[in-house]
Motif scaffolding. Sequence first.
Motif, PDB file in Angstrom:
ATOM      1  N   TYR A  16       1.246   2.071   8.300  1.00  0.00           N
ATOM      2  CA  TYR A  16       0.494   2.839   9.292  1.00  0.00           C
ATOM      3  C   TYR A  16       1.179   4.175   9.575  1.00  0.00           C
ATOM      4  N   LEU A  23      -4.582   9.837   6.253  1.00  0.00           N
ATOM      5  CA  LEU A  23      -5.923   9.256   6.180  1.00  0.00           C
ATOM      6  C   LEU A  23      -6.874   9.961   7.146  1.00  0.00           C
ATOM      7  N   THR A  45     -10.254   1.394   9.131  1.00  0.00           N
ATOM      8  CA  THR A  45      -9.647   1.172   7.817  1.00  0.00           C
ATOM      9  C   THR A  45      -8.391   0.321   7.951  1.00  0.00           C
ATOM     10  N   PHE A  46      -7.525   0.667   8.882  1.00  0.00           N
ATOM     11  CA  PHE A  46      -6.294  -0.107   9.065  1.00  0.00           C
ATOM     12  C   PHE A  46      -6.597  -1.515   9.597  1.00  0.00           C
ATOM     13  N   VAL A  49      -7.374  -3.447   6.587  1.00  0.00           N
ATOM     14  CA  VAL A  49      -6.153  -3.736   5.837  1.00  0.00           C
ATOM     15  C   VAL A  49      -5.470  -4.961   6.445  1.00  0.00           C
ATOM     16  N   ALA A  57      -2.413  -2.820  -0.641  1.00  0.00           N
ATOM     17  CA  ALA A  57      -2.101  -1.775   0.333  1.00  0.00           C
ATOM     18  C   ALA A  57      -0.638  -1.381   0.252  1.00  0.00           C
ATOM     19  N   LEU A  65      -6.231   2.537   0.743  1.00  0.00           N
ATOM     20  CA  LEU A  65      -6.790   3.072   1.988  1.00  0.00           C
ATOM     21  C   LEU A  65      -8.016   3.940   1.710  1.00  0.00           C
TER      22      LEU A  65
END
Length: 170
Positions: A16, A23, A45-46, A49, A57, A65
Amino acid sequence: MRPVDFASSDEFVSLYREHHGWLVQMLRRRLSGNIDNAADLAHDTFERVMRSESRAALAEPRGFLTTIAKRLLIDQSRRRAIEQAYLETLALRSEATEPSPETHALVLEALNAVCRMLEQLPPRVRRVFVLAQVQGHPYLEIARQLDISVAAVQRDMVKAWQHCYAVLYA
């Protein structure tokens, strides 16, 4: 395979920290400078993930991503197209039949729920379902169009209806 437990790991925090800013900027460029929407999509998006079953990832973070973010952009575009079609249909109706703001909000919420449900289907199953249920094509025509058997169309429809049932009654 179970989702990777990123939530309690330093790996996710590191991912992150290293890639969030990049991102958001990449999404901002794709969204014509809309920083708020870019930040929302980066968050989503995270979140995906975190729920992912893949460790890609960590191996190829920017590629992974980017793929997830592009899919979210496509999903968002589909939802907006459906909402726009609904608004255009409303505009063609007379004011006497105009729904109340509450009804309007409920319809949009229902349309978004349907979109989310359809997005969970495999691509071919979703395509078969939309062709049959939304566009009204017969199974034989769908089979010809997608170059699959009628039995495959029937199986895909069963999968789609089972998914709809599971989503509604789970």
